[in-house]
Design a protein around this motif. Sequence first.
Motif, PDB file in Angstrom:
ATOM      1  N   THR A  52       0.815  -1.212   0.000  1.00 49.41           N
ATOM      2  CA  THR A  52       0.000   0.000   0.000  1.00 49.41           C
ATOM      3  C   THR A  52       0.848   1.261   0.000  1.00 49.41           C
ATOM      4  O   THR A  52       0.300   2.371   0.048  1.00 49.41           O
ATOM      5  CB  THR A  52      -0.934   0.019   1.222  1.00 49.41           C
ATOM      6  OG1 THR A  52      -0.143  -0.023   2.415  1.00 49.41           O
ATOM      7  CG2 THR A  52      -1.891  -1.162   1.201  1.00 49.41           C
ATOM      8  N   ASP A  53       2.170   1.107  -0.038  1.00 47.26           N
ATOM      9  CA  ASP A  53       3.053   2.279   0.054  1.00 47.26           C
ATOM     10  C   ASP A  53       3.656   2.686  -1.275  1.00 47.26           C
ATOM     11  O   ASP A  53       4.416   3.650  -1.341  1.00 47.26           O
ATOM     12  CB  ASP A  53       4.203   1.980   1.021  1.00 47.26           C
ATOM     13  CG  ASP A  53       5.139   0.922   0.473  1.00 47.26           C
ATOM     14  OD1 ASP A  53       4.651  -0.149   0.031  1.00 47.26           O
ATOM     15  OD2 ASP A  53       6.362   1.156   0.446  1.00 47.26           O
ATOM     16  N   LEU A  54       3.330   1.992  -2.352  1.00 51.53           N
ATOM     17  CA  LEU A  54       3.961   2.280  -3.633  1.00 51.53           C
ATOM     18  C   LEU A  54       3.470   3.598  -4.215  1.00 51.53           C
ATOM     19  O   LEU A  54       4.230   4.320  -4.869  1.00 51.53           O
ATOM     20  CB  LEU A  54       3.721   1.129  -4.609  1.00 51.53           C
ATOM     21  CG  LEU A  54       4.393  -0.187  -4.203  1.00 51.53           C
ATOM     22  CD1 LEU A  54       3.883  -1.340  -5.058  1.00 51.53           C
ATOM     23  CD2 LEU A  54       5.911  -0.059  -4.318  1.00 51.53           C
ATOM     24  N   VAL A  55       2.208   3.897  -4.011  1.00 51.33           N
ATOM     25  CA  VAL A  55       1.633   5.189  -4.405  1.00 51.33           C
ATOM     26  C   VAL A  55       0.900   5.727  -3.180  1.00 51.33           C
ATOM     27  O   VAL A  55      -0.243   5.347  -2.922  1.00 51.33           O
ATOM     28  CB  VAL A  55       0.659   5.050  -5.589  1.00 51.33           C
ATOM     29  CG1 VAL A  55       0.088   6.424  -5.969  1.00 51.33           C
ATOM     30  CG2 VAL A  55       1.349   4.415  -6.785  1.00 51.33           C
ATOM     31  N   PRO A  56       1.527   6.577  -2.393  1.00 53.45           N
ATOM     32  CA  PRO A  56       0.888   7.076  -1.168  1.00 53.45           C
ATOM     33  C   PRO A  56      -0.485   7.685  -1.446  1.00 53.45           C
ATOM     34  O   PRO A  56      -0.655   8.487  -2.353  1.00 53.45           O
ATOM     35  CB  PRO A  56       1.876   8.145  -0.677  1.00 53.45           C
ATOM     36  CG  PRO A  56       3.196   7.699  -1.227  1.00 53.45           C
ATOM     37  CD  PRO A  56       2.887   7.111  -2.581  1.00 53.45           C
ATOM     38  N   GLY A  57      -1.454   7.237  -0.684  1.00 48.88           N
ATOM     39  CA  GLY A  57      -2.806   7.750  -0.837  1.00 48.88           C
ATOM     40  C   GLY A  57      -3.623   7.093  -1.925  1.00 48.88           C
ATOM     41  O   GLY A  57      -4.781   7.467  -2.138  1.00 48.88           O
ATOM     42  N   ALA A  58      -3.040   6.112  -2.622  1.00 47.81           N
ATOM     43  CA  ALA A  58      -3.779   5.463  -3.699  1.00 47.81           C
ATOM     44  C   ALA A  58      -4.954   4.669  -3.139  1.00 47.81           C
ATOM     45  O   ALA A  58      -4.871   4.096  -2.052  1.00 47.81           O
ATOM     46  CB  ALA A  58      -2.852   4.531  -4.475  1.00 47.81           C
ATOM     47  N   PRO A  59      -6.069   4.620  -3.877  1.00 47.13           N
ATOM     48  CA  PRO A  59      -7.253   3.898  -3.395  1.00 47.13           C
ATOM     49  C   PRO A  59      -7.091   2.386  -3.576  1.00 47.13           C
ATOM     50  O   PRO A  59      -7.440   1.837  -4.625  1.00 47.13           O
ATOM     51  CB  PRO A  59      -8.370   4.442  -4.291  1.00 47.13           C
ATOM     52  CG  PRO A  59      -7.664   4.813  -5.566  1.00 47.13           C
ATOM     53  CD  PRO A  59      -6.305   5.295  -5.161  1.00 47.13           C
ATOM     54  N   VAL A  60      -6.548   1.710  -2.589  1.00 45.74           N
ATOM     55  CA  VAL A  60      -6.371   0.261  -2.652  1.00 45.74           C
ATOM     56  C   VAL A  60      -6.909  -0.359  -1.374  1.00 45.74           C
ATOM     57  O   VAL A  60      -6.883   0.258  -0.300  1.00 45.74           O
ATOM     58  CB  VAL A  60      -4.898  -0.140  -2.845  1.00 45.74           C
ATOM     59  CG1 VAL A  60      -4.377   0.370  -4.178  1.00 45.74           C
ATOM     60  CG2 VAL A  60      -4.035   0.386  -1.702  1.00 45.74           C
ATOM     61  N   GLN A  61      -7.409  -1.566  -1.488  1.00 42.72           N
ATOM     62  CA  GLN A  61      -7.887  -2.290  -0.328  1.00 42.72           C
ATOM     63  C   GLN A  61      -6.738  -3.036   0.331  1.00 42.72           C
ATOM     64  O   GLN A  61      -5.844  -3.533  -0.355  1.00 42.72           O
ATOM     65  CB  GLN A  61      -8.979  -3.287  -0.736  1.00 42.72           C
ATOM     66  CG  GLN A  61     -10.235  -2.646  -1.269  1.00 42.72           C
ATOM     67  CD  GLN A  61     -11.301  -3.673  -1.609  1.00 42.72           C
ATOM     68  OE1 GLN A  61     -11.026  -4.859  -1.698  1.00 42.72           O
ATOM     69  NE2 GLN A  61     -12.521  -3.206  -1.795  1.00 42.72           N
ATOM     70  N   PRO A  62      -6.709  -3.128   1.650  1.00 42.43           N
ATOM     71  CA  PRO A  62      -5.649  -3.866   2.335  1.00 42.43           C
ATOM     72  C   PRO A  62      -5.598  -5.313   1.863  1.00 42.43           C
ATOM     73  O   PRO A  62      -6.631  -5.952   1.672  1.00 42.43           O
ATOM     74  CB  PRO A  62      -6.058  -3.771   3.813  1.00 42.43           C
ATOM     75  CG  PRO A  62      -6.930  -2.563   3.890  1.00 42.43           C
ATOM     76  CD  PRO A  62      -7.666  -2.510   2.586  1.00 42.43           C
ATOM     77  N   ASN A  63      -4.384  -5.801   1.635  1.00 42.25           N
ATOM     78  CA  ASN A  63      -4.131  -7.190   1.244  1.00 42.25           C
ATOM     79  C   ASN A  63      -4.617  -7.551  -0.150  1.00 42.25           C
ATOM     80  O   ASN A  63      -4.578  -8.722  -0.539  1.00 42.25           O
ATOM     81  CB  ASN A  63      -4.736  -8.167   2.260  1.00 42.25           C
ATOM     82  CG  ASN A  63      -4.223  -7.945   3.664  1.00 42.25           C
ATOM     83  OD1 ASN A  63      -3.017  -7.791   3.860  1.00 42.25           O
ATOM     84  ND2 ASN A  63      -5.129  -7.914   4.634  1.00 42.25           N
ATOM     85  N   ALA A  64      -5.080  -6.585  -0.914  1.00 45.42           N
ATOM     86  CA  ALA A  64      -5.522  -6.857  -2.281  1.00 45.42           C
ATOM     87  C   ALA A  64      -4.371  -6.631  -3.253  1.00 45.42           C
ATOM     88  O   ALA A  64      -3.610  -5.667  -3.126  1.00 45.42           O
ATOM     89  CB  ALA A  64      -6.697  -5.960  -2.650  1.00 45.42           C
ATOM     90  N   ARG A  65      -4.240  -7.521  -4.226  1.00 44.82           N
ATOM     91  CA  ARG A  65      -3.192  -7.353  -5.234  1.00 44.82           C
ATOM     92  C   ARG A  65      -3.643  -6.348  -6.279  1.00 44.82           C
ATOM     93  O   ARG A  65      -4.776  -6.401  -6.762  1.00 44.82           O
ATOM     94  CB  ARG A  65      -2.863  -8.697  -5.888  1.00 44.82           C
ATOM     95  CG  ARG A  65      -2.254  -9.705  -4.917  1.00 44.82           C
ATOM     96  CD  ARG A  65      -1.711 -10.917  -5.653  1.00 44.82           C
ATOM     97  NE  ARG A  65      -2.736 -11.648  -6.360  1.00 44.82           N
ATOM     98  CZ  ARG A  65      -3.498 -12.589  -5.813  1.00 44.82           C
ATOM     99  NH1 ARG A  65      -3.374 -12.877  -4.526  1.00 44.82           N
ATOM    100  NH2 ARG A  65      -4.394 -13.229  -6.535  1.00 44.82           N
ATOM    101  N   ASN A  66      -2.739  -5.458  -6.635  1.00 41.95           N
ATOM    102  CA  ASN A  66      -3.000  -4.454  -7.655  1.00 41.95           C
ATOM    103  C   ASN A  66      -1.849  -4.404  -8.642  1.00 41.95           C
ATOM    104  O   ASN A  66      -0.763  -4.945  -8.394  1.00 41.95           O
ATOM    105  CB  ASN A  66      -3.192  -3.076  -7.017  1.00 41.95           C
ATOM    106  CG  ASN A  66      -4.577  -2.897  -6.427  1.00 41.95           C
ATOM    107  OD1 ASN A  66      -5.538  -2.656  -7.148  1.00 41.95           O
ATOM    108  ND2 ASN A  66      -4.684  -3.042  -5.112  1.00 41.95           N
ATOM    109  N   VAL A  67      -2.094  -3.741  -9.762  1.00 45.88           N
ATOM    110  CA  VAL A  67      -1.080  -3.584 -10.798  1.00 45.88           C
ATOM    111  C   VAL A  67      -0.569  -2.154 -10.781  1.00 45.88           C
ATOM    112  O   VAL A  67      -1.353  -1.203 -10.697  1.00 45.88           O
ATOM    113  CB  VAL A  67      -1.661  -3.937 -12.186  1.00 45.88           C
ATOM    114  CG1 VAL A  67      -0.671  -3.603 -13.288  1.00 45.88           C
ATOM    115  CG2 VAL A  67      -2.044  -5.417 -12.236  1.00 45.88           C
ATOM    116  N   TYR A  68       0.744  -2.015 -10.867  1.00 44.86           N
ATOM    117  CA  TYR A  68       1.401  -0.708 -10.839  1.00 44.86           C
ATOM    118  C   TYR A  68       2.330  -0.551 -12.041  1.00 44.86           C
ATOM    119  O   TYR A  68       2.789  -1.546 -12.625  1.00 44.86           O
ATOM    120  CB  TYR A  68       2.228  -0.549  -9.562  1.00 44.86           C
ATOM    121  CG  TYR A  68       1.411  -0.539  -8.288  1.00 44.86           C
ATOM    122  CD1 TYR A  68       0.936   0.659  -7.766  1.00 44.86           C
ATOM    123  CD2 TYR A  68       1.110  -1.717  -7.626  1.00 44.86           C
ATOM    124  CE1 TYR A  68       0.180   0.682  -6.596  1.00 44.86           C
ATOM    125  CE2 TYR A  68       0.347  -1.700  -6.455  1.00 44.86           C
ATOM    126  CZ  TYR A  68      -0.111  -0.506  -5.955  1.00 44.86           C
ATOM    127  OH  TYR A  68      -0.858  -0.481  -4.804  1.00 44.86           O
TER     128      TYR A  68
END
Length: 460
Positions: free
Chosen positions: A197-213
């Motif tokens: 969750t720290d790759l884009v500070p403030g980005a709308p992501v759910q905890p423990n969910a995988r996302n693409v960056y």
Amino acid sequence: MHHSYRTTHHSRRLALGAGLLAAVALVTVGAAPARAEQSFGPTVQLDLGAGGVSADQQSTSLGISGNGRIALFSSSATNLVPDAAQVGFGLYVRDLRSGRTELVSRADDGTPLTALDESAGISADGRFVVFSSGAAGVAPGQPANGAYNVYVRDRVEGRTRLVTVGSPDPTGQNDIGAYHPALSADGRTVVYESARTDLVPGAPVQPNARNVYATDRVTGRTRLVSVGVDGQAADGDSDNPTISADGSTVGFSSRATNLLPPTPGSSAAPALGAQRYTTLYTRDLHSGSTALAGLAADGTAGSAAPVVRLSPDGRYAVYALGTYPLPGGKARTELFVHDLRTGEVRSIRTSTDPAALCWADTTAAISADDRWVYFSGGCSTTIVHAWQARFDLYRQDLRTGATEALSPAADGSLQSGAAAVPYVSANGRTVVFADNSTNLLPGGTTDNNWHVYARTRSDD
């Protein structure tokens, strides 16, 4: 967490034999595609060490430079380079012109790395290789927490640099890694998946969910690719990113249902409803728009294998969908190409018989001129059991529909095993692929391991 996640990815690629054949199940061959011996040179093996010694363990294709000179592959072999025995599983490049094999999964100080994700990518000139590793001491700035991070190896300078920088001292990130990286042709843009969750500070992501960056290596900017409509957090995991060679488009799989605007009068995304099956998307990095890529020929969203490839210009997406039903309630996978500009979707088949049932490996590759698609699969008009289904390598002309077979045995007969995971150079002249046949080369081979091979067009 990161150890089991990495194992899942690692086994997905290296267990090709079981995965390919089991995916076909019972299926019900039109005219055989033309052979390509006249236009392509002989098959050559690439996972070779000094003196031409063959890899003593299995290997898998991972990419090829745009000019067709440098092939990227992974291998568990111990005899490809002098310090390969220290690795167990490594990432290698092979110079098709000089015949030199090089271990590229190295730390900044040159130390061979032992904790690797199975995915990697290579730039068009072969200079940069991107990979993910959970080893310690890989590069300056690396967090000392044992998690997997994404790195780029500069083969010219002999340096390895950290890509997934994130925020300083990211609280709660100690056991969360970044995986499955891919690289644009110029080596500038890296895409990957992570539950951090720290790759884009403030980005709308759910905890423990995988996302693409996506990270720009020149500016250092990282942006969230798998973002829901209206800037909301995606409500499901997103994985398996890829990027077009020109760096404009990212493809990925997702179980999220809110990546697209809802259909008018409904709260559901178009064609998806409340189903949580995996489907495929593309994201235009310039406009910030997301599109549904994993469509069947009738325009409906299908249950997709979690792999999508893009043409170098980002116009076409190629992927496999599960097709139902078959005798005994079994399923198969069929390959499709989606023109993201016009919306046209076509099935990629090795038979012109409309009654034939066709299957395909989940990976395919498109040349830079958007003309040729390279893929592994087959068709049949009779019942074929999973372990009897053939996965031969083909290329199809997207303009004419003509199909050529590219993986015959050395004597022109059928290969004894299966082909998979093709990658093609930008000009479409050289294709690299994995194969476990024992008769591709003159004299054959003594093992049935997966090895990496190449074929190059002998004409212009």
